[in-house]
Scaffold this motif. Structure first.
Motif, mmCIF file in Angstrom:
data_model
loop_
_atom_site.group_PDB
_atom_site.id
_atom_site.type_symbol
_atom_site.label_atom_id
_atom_site.label_comp_id
_atom_site.label_asym_id
_atom_site.label_seq_id
_atom_site.Cartn_x
_atom_site.Cartn_y
_atom_site.Cartn_z
ATOM 1 N N ARG A 243 0.830 -1.207 0.000
ATOM 2 C CA ARG A 243 0.000 0.000 0.000
ATOM 3 C C ARG A 243 0.867 1.261 0.000
ATOM 4 N NH1 ARG A 243 -5.358 0.788 3.600
ATOM 5 N NH2 ARG A 243 -6.192 2.504 2.401
ATOM 6 N N ALA A 244 1.850 1.274 0.891
ATOM 7 C CA ALA A 244 2.722 2.451 0.989
ATOM 8 C C ALA A 244 3.495 2.672 -0.309
ATOM 9 C CB ALA A 244 3.677 2.293 2.163
ATOM 10 N N ILE A 245 4.015 1.601 -0.887
ATOM 11 C CA ILE A 245 4.830 1.714 -2.102
ATOM 12 C C ILE A 245 3.973 2.130 -3.289
ATOM 13 C CG2 ILE A 245 6.221 0.395 -3.751
ATOM 14 C CD1 ILE A 245 7.118 -1.265 -1.202
ATOM 15 N N LEU A 246 2.827 1.476 -3.451
ATOM 16 C CA LEU A 246 1.955 1.797 -4.592
ATOM 17 C C LEU A 246 1.347 3.188 -4.488
ATOM 18 C CD1 LEU A 246 0.257 -1.670 -5.120
ATOM 19 C CD2 LEU A 246 2.038 -0.605 -6.523
ATOM 20 N N GLN A 247 1.243 3.707 -3.288
ATOM 21 C CA GLN A 247 0.736 5.069 -3.100
ATOM 22 C C GLN A 247 1.866 6.091 -3.072
ATOM 23 O OE1 GLN A 247 -1.720 4.905 0.423
ATOM 24 N NE2 GLN A 247 -3.404 3.919 -0.665
ATOM 25 N N GLY A 248 3.099 5.640 -3.332
ATOM 26 C CA GLY A 248 4.245 6.553 -3.396
ATOM 27 C C GLY A 248 4.669 7.101 -2.056
ATOM 28 N N ARG A 249 4.345 6.422 -0.966
ATOM 29 C CA ARG A 249 4.675 6.926 0.365
ATOM 30 C C ARG A 249 5.816 6.179 1.035
ATOM 31 N NH1 ARG A 249 1.241 5.628 3.870
ATOM 32 N NH2 ARG A 249 -0.067 4.270 2.656
ATOM 33 N N GLY A 250 6.461 5.234 0.331
ATOM 34 C CA GLY A 250 7.498 4.482 1.017
ATOM 35 C C GLY A 250 8.552 3.931 0.093
ATOM 36 N N ASP A 251 9.713 3.711 0.678
ATOM 37 C CA ASP A 251 10.829 3.097 -0.010
ATOM 38 C C ASP A 251 10.642 1.580 0.009
ATOM 39 O OD1 ASP A 251 13.774 3.128 -0.948
ATOM 40 O OD2 ASP A 251 13.783 1.769 0.796
ATOM 41 N N PHE A 252 10.903 0.919 -1.100
ATOM 42 C CA PHE A 252 10.687 -0.518 -1.247
ATOM 43 C C PHE A 252 11.376 -1.318 -0.145
ATOM 44 C CE2 PHE A 252 11.303 -4.730 -2.997
ATOM 45 C CZ PHE A 252 10.089 -4.990 -3.619
ATOM 46 N N VAL A 253 12.666 -1.104 0.033
ATOM 47 C CA VAL A 253 13.435 -1.874 1.019
ATOM 48 C C VAL A 253 12.980 -1.539 2.434
ATOM 49 C CG1 VAL A 253 15.737 -2.269 1.994
ATOM 50 C CG2 VAL A 253 15.425 -2.132 -0.501
ATOM 51 N N GLU A 254 12.854 -0.259 2.761
ATOM 52 C CA GLU A 254 12.468 0.137 4.111
ATOM 53 C C GLU A 254 11.086 -0.387 4.488
ATOM 54 O OE1 GLU A 254 12.808 4.351 4.594
ATOM 55 O OE2 GLU A 254 14.935 4.342 4.053
ATOM 56 N N GLU A 255 10.145 -0.305 3.581
ATOM 57 C CA GLU A 255 8.785 -0.775 3.874
ATOM 58 C C GLU A 255 8.745 -2.275 4.091
ATOM 59 O OE1 GLU A 255 6.012 0.953 4.545
ATOM 60 O OE2 GLU A 255 7.209 2.771 4.353
ATOM 61 N N HIS A 256 9.457 -3.024 3.259
ATOM 62 C CA HIS A 256 9.468 -4.468 3.439
ATOM 63 C C HIS A 256 10.240 -4.872 4.696
ATOM 64 C CE1 HIS A 256 7.873 -4.586 -0.649
ATOM 65 N NE2 HIS A 256 7.328 -5.706 -0.231
ATOM 66 N N TRP A 257 11.296 -4.164 5.019
ATOM 67 C CA TRP A 257 12.038 -4.474 6.236
ATOM 68 C C TRP A 257 11.180 -4.185 7.467
ATOM 69 C CZ3 TRP A 257 15.733 -7.597 7.161
ATOM 70 C CH2 TRP A 257 16.342 -7.588 8.410
ATOM 71 N N ARG A 258 10.457 -3.078 7.439
ATOM 72 C CA ARG A 258 9.564 -2.738 8.550
ATOM 73 C C ARG A 258 8.510 -3.824 8.717
ATOM 74 N NH1 ARG A 258 4.748 -1.141 8.784
ATOM 75 N NH2 ARG A 258 4.600 -0.537 6.603
ATOM 76 N N ALA A 259 7.931 -4.297 7.619
ATOM 77 C CA ALA A 259 6.921 -5.347 7.683
ATOM 78 C C ALA A 259 7.523 -6.648 8.208
ATOM 79 C CB ALA A 259 6.294 -5.568 6.306
ATOM 80 N N HIS A 260 8.751 -6.937 7.792
ATOM 81 C CA HIS A 260 9.439 -8.139 8.266
ATOM 82 C C HIS A 260 9.654 -8.071 9.777
ATOM 83 C CE1 HIS A 260 12.309 -11.420 8.465
ATOM 84 N NE2 HIS A 260 13.160 -10.602 9.046
#
Length: 177
Positions: free
Chosen positions: A93-110
């Motif tokens: 959601r964050a990435i597709l809405q342009g609100r997040g960095d790919f690596v940072e968002e996935h690391w946060r979710a992990h």
């Protein structure tokens, strides 16, 4: 110190955690919130069995009560199933809405998923070891001055220390085959 409620419901530093979004407006009265997954599983199985029985008839009042209770059950269970762009706080959601960095968002979710797994392990282990006293123990107990809840969720080593302490305090006798 971070309160457990804030961690589980995503009130950390203004971010929404992927662990368990608050299912407002029913959160205050939802009897299924914070139940172990095994209890949620059993409740879902029992509810499905009851709803599928053809010999069961309900009054309008009973149907309304059942619908309300089923909504609570679904609100408690659904976050365990959710992912993807439709889930608030998800990397997609964050990435597709342009609100997040790919690596940072996935690391946060992990990291959030690891924390959630440690929480589920803590609940299962403390329920087994302490029975009806587990909830209070998780909330109040300390190991070397640190709340067991915070310690267990902080890291794998913290969880291991907490599990070791639970093993010492175990009050439920093992079943014999």
């Amino acid at each position: 110190m971070t309160h457990p409620h804030h961690v589980l419901h995503g009130h950390l530093e203004g971010r929404t955690a992927a662990v368990r979004p608050r299912p407002a407006p029913f959160a205050g009265s939802n009897p299924y919130l914070d139940r172990p997954l095994s209890q949620l599983f059993a409740a879902c199985q029992q509810r499905a069995d009851g709803l599928l029985r053809r010999d069961q008839s309900y009054t309008a009042e009973e149907r309304a009560s059942l619908a309300h209770d089923t909504a609570h059950l679904l609100l408690a269970v659904s976050p365990a199933l959710a992912h993807g762009e439709d889930m608030p706080g998800s990397p997609a959601r964050a990435i597709l809405q342009g609100r997040g960095d790919f690596v940072e968002e996935h690391w946060r979710a992990h990291e959030s998923a690891l924390r959630s797994a440690r929480y589920r392990t803590l609940v299962m282990a403390s329920d087994l070891a302490l029975g009806g006293h587990a909830r209070v123990w998780r909330r109040d107990a300390r190991i070397e001055g640190e709340l067991v809840y915070d310690l267990a969720l902080s890291s794998e080593m913290g969880l291991l220390r907490t599990l070791s302490e639970l093993a010492k305090r175990r009050t439920v006798a093992p079943r014999r085959r």
